[in-house]
Design a protein around this motif. Structure first.
Motif, PDB file in Angstrom:
ATOM      1  N   GLY B  37       2.699  -5.090  20.503  1.00  0.00           N
ATOM      2  CA  GLY B  37       2.032  -3.781  20.441  1.00  0.00           C
ATOM      3  C   GLY B  37       2.954  -2.677  20.914  1.00  0.00           C
ATOM      4  O   GLY B  37       2.788  -1.509  20.555  1.00  0.00           O
ATOM      5  N   LYS B  38       3.942  -3.034  21.705  1.00  0.00           N
ATOM      6  CA  LYS B  38       4.845  -2.024  22.256  1.00  0.00           C
ATOM      7  C   LYS B  38       6.125  -1.886  21.464  1.00  0.00           C
ATOM      8  O   LYS B  38       6.795  -0.865  21.508  1.00  0.00           O
ATOM      9  N   GLN B  39       6.533  -2.937  20.764  1.00  0.00           N
ATOM     10  CA  GLN B  39       7.813  -2.899  20.068  1.00  0.00           C
ATOM     11  C   GLN B  39       7.968  -4.077  19.122  1.00  0.00           C
ATOM     12  O   GLN B  39       7.326  -5.100  19.292  1.00  0.00           O
ATOM     13  N   THR B  40       8.822  -3.872  18.150  1.00  0.00           N
ATOM     14  CA  THR B  40       9.238  -4.968  17.287  1.00  0.00           C
ATOM     15  C   THR B  40      10.128  -5.879  18.108  1.00  0.00           C
ATOM     16  O   THR B  40      10.926  -5.415  18.914  1.00  0.00           O
ATOM     17  N   LEU B  41       9.943  -7.170  17.929  1.00  0.00           N
ATOM     18  CA  LEU B  41      10.724  -8.105  18.736  1.00  0.00           C
ATOM     19  C   LEU B  41      11.248  -9.271  17.910  1.00  0.00           C
ATOM     20  O   LEU B  41      10.600  -9.702  16.955  1.00  0.00           O
ATOM     21  N   ARG B  42      12.381  -9.767  18.311  1.00  0.00           N
ATOM     22  CA  ARG B  42      12.932 -10.963  17.678  1.00  0.00           C
ATOM     23  C   ARG B  42      12.316 -12.203  18.303  1.00  0.00           C
ATOM     24  O   ARG B  42      11.858 -12.169  19.448  1.00  0.00           O
ATOM     25  N   TYR B  43      12.349 -13.277  17.562  1.00  0.00           N
ATOM     26  CA  TYR B  43      11.803 -14.543  18.047  1.00  0.00           C
ATOM     27  C   TYR B  43      12.304 -14.886  19.439  1.00  0.00           C
ATOM     28  O   TYR B  43      11.527 -15.166  20.354  1.00  0.00           O
ATOM     29  N   GLY B  44      13.615 -14.835  19.601  1.00  0.00           N
ATOM     30  CA  GLY B  44      14.210 -15.221  20.875  1.00  0.00           C
ATOM     31  C   GLY B  44      13.748 -14.349  22.032  1.00  0.00           C
ATOM     32  O   GLY B  44      13.569 -14.819  23.155  1.00  0.00           O
ATOM     33  N   LYS B  45      13.532 -13.092  21.713  1.00  0.00           N
ATOM     34  CA  LYS B  45      13.117 -12.162  22.753  1.00  0.00           C
ATOM     35  C   LYS B  45      11.676 -12.455  23.196  1.00  0.00           C
ATOM     36  O   LYS B  45      11.365 -12.429  24.388  1.00  0.00           O
ATOM     37  N   ILE B  46      10.838 -12.730  22.247  1.00  0.00           N
ATOM     38  CA  ILE B  46       9.460 -13.082  22.582  1.00  0.00           C
ATOM     39  C   ILE B  46       9.457 -14.320  23.467  1.00  0.00           C
ATOM     40  O   ILE B  46       8.800 -14.375  24.504  1.00  0.00           O
ATOM     41  N   SER B  47      10.235 -15.301  23.055  1.00  0.00           N
ATOM     42  CA  SER B  47      10.344 -16.546  23.797  1.00  0.00           C
ATOM     43  C   SER B  47      10.781 -16.278  25.234  1.00  0.00           C
ATOM     44  O   SER B  47      10.252 -16.851  26.190  1.00  0.00           O
ATOM     45  N   MET B  71       0.586  -9.848  12.064  1.00  0.00           N
ATOM     46  CA  MET B  71       1.955  -9.361  12.179  1.00  0.00           C
ATOM     47  C   MET B  71       2.765  -9.752  10.964  1.00  0.00           C
ATOM     48  O   MET B  71       2.349 -10.592  10.175  1.00  0.00           O
ATOM     49  N   LYS B  72       3.907  -9.094  10.810  1.00  0.00           N
ATOM     50  CA  LYS B  72       4.766  -9.451   9.690  1.00  0.00           C
ATOM     51  C   LYS B  72       6.119  -9.901  10.203  1.00  0.00           C
ATOM     52  O   LYS B  72       6.548  -9.531  11.292  1.00  0.00           O
ATOM     53  N   ARG B  73       6.738 -10.726   9.387  1.00  0.00           N
ATOM     54  CA  ARG B  73       8.006 -11.345   9.734  1.00  0.00           C
ATOM     55  C   ARG B  73       9.079 -10.792   8.840  1.00  0.00           C
ATOM     56  O   ARG B  73       8.914 -10.750   7.609  1.00  0.00           O
ATOM     57  N   LYS B  74      10.165 -10.340   9.406  1.00  0.00           N
ATOM     58  CA  LYS B  74      11.275  -9.863   8.581  1.00  0.00           C
ATOM     59  C   LYS B  74      12.531 -10.636   8.942  1.00  0.00           C
ATOM     60  O   LYS B  74      13.007 -10.563  10.069  1.00  0.00           O
ATOM     61  N   ALA B  75      13.027 -11.399   7.968  1.00  0.00           N
ATOM     62  CA  ALA B  75      14.214 -12.209   8.213  1.00  0.00           C
ATOM     63  C   ALA B  75      15.423 -11.544   7.566  1.00  0.00           C
ATOM     64  O   ALA B  75      15.366 -11.113   6.421  1.00  0.00           O
ATOM     65  N   TYR B  76      16.524 -11.445   8.281  1.00  0.00           N
ATOM     66  CA  TYR B  76      17.755 -10.894   7.743  1.00  0.00           C
ATOM     67  C   TYR B  76      18.625 -12.050   7.278  1.00  0.00           C
ATOM     68  O   TYR B  76      18.651 -13.101   7.919  1.00  0.00           O
ATOM     69  N   GLU B  84      12.683 -10.637  12.805  1.00  0.00           N
ATOM     70  CA  GLU B  84      11.930  -9.683  13.608  1.00  0.00           C
ATOM     71  C   GLU B  84      10.441  -9.757  13.310  1.00  0.00           C
ATOM     72  O   GLU B  84      10.044  -9.875  12.152  1.00  0.00           O
ATOM     73  N   TYR B  85       9.662  -9.644  14.361  1.00  0.00           N
ATOM     74  CA  TYR B  85       8.207  -9.635  14.201  1.00  0.00           C
ATOM     75  C   TYR B  85       7.656  -8.274  14.609  1.00  0.00           C
ATOM     76  O   TYR B  85       8.054  -7.709  15.625  1.00  0.00           O
ATOM     77  N   THR B  86       6.756  -7.786  13.792  1.00  0.00           N
ATOM     78  CA  THR B  86       6.157  -6.473  14.023  1.00  0.00           C
ATOM     79  C   THR B  86       4.673  -6.548  13.724  1.00  0.00           C
ATOM     80  O   THR B  86       4.276  -7.246  12.792  1.00  0.00           O
ATOM     81  N   LEU B  87       3.854  -5.847  14.481  1.00  0.00           N
ATOM     82  CA  LEU B  87       2.430  -5.809  14.150  1.00  0.00           C
ATOM     83  C   LEU B  87       2.235  -5.061  12.835  1.00  0.00           C
ATOM     84  O   LEU B  87       2.918  -4.075  12.563  1.00  0.00           O
TER      85      LEU B  87
END
Lengths: 109, 109
Positions: B37-47, B71-76, B84-87
């Motif tokens: 809710g506060k920011q887009t985050l990468r998997y590792g960061k959430i972990s 949420m949506k998932r954006k893979a580079y 990256e995961y974003t609400l």
DNA sequence: TTGTTAACTACCCTATTTGGTACTACTTTT
DNA sequence: AAAAGTAGTACCAAATAGGGTAGTTAACAA
């Protein structure tokens, strides 16, 4: 949904939300609370209105909800036994909030 | 909290409430949603921000939340991978409702 | 050639939740 | 003497949720 997570980075008010969910989450909680929202009911009647709950689970859910202060239990000294369950004042306050919770469901429809 | 209960006496709007709870109930759901809710985050960061979740559980929760449309998932296309995961817009709408849910917790304090 | 890195998946295991059902207790009814 | 009626409990089983960790992949650095 148990376990200690008190050492997690603090998201404000997370604990309150978790307390809320601890009250309403569970396969039968909502049904029981909503049924009692309309009337005082005896154990047998609740059981009847919820075909599918086992006696064991219903008894333990009722016990938990009473312990949480959501509902109260009144036993009459009769044979065969008669026990009535009623929402407490606090329990009644849950009802309007459930209306808000519905909104999430509506969003994802 | 699964199982078929579609044949139960209809309590109005029960289904919507259940849908709501299906989104927010679970040991880590709320944390994940609030963090994003506060920011887009990468998997590792959430972990990292949720010490205690196993990779296995985190991955599966994220997958579920994406499937639910929260949420949506954006893979580079990079190596090593970056995701990256974003609400979603819908996911963002959950946040104010959580404030309401808090009220239940407050009642029972 | 070996090691690193990130985001997973596969596989297996434990814990918690939920379910099924026989049994109990004590009166009144048959 | 046996049966019915109510609100459970005891005991065991099944289902679901959650956990642990080695293995995978492809590019790049050393």
């Amino acid at each position: 949904m148990t376990g200690d997570r008190s050492d997690l980075p603090l998201v404000p008010d997370l604990n309150l939300i978790n307390q809320s969910l601890a009250i309403v989450c569970g396969k039968w909680r909502l049904y029981i609370i909503l049924l009692l929202g309309k009337q005082t009911l005896r154990y047998g009647k609740i059981s009847e209105m919820l075909p599918g709950v086992s006696e064991k689970v219903l008894a333990s859910e009722l016990k938990t909800l009473v312990a949480l202060g959501v509902m109260k239990r009144k036993a009459y000294a009769e044979i065969p036994p008669r026990v009535e369950y009623t929402l407490t004042k606090k329990g009644l306050l849950i009802l309007p909030i459930l209306k808000q919770i519905q909104e999430i469901g509506r969003i994802f429809n």
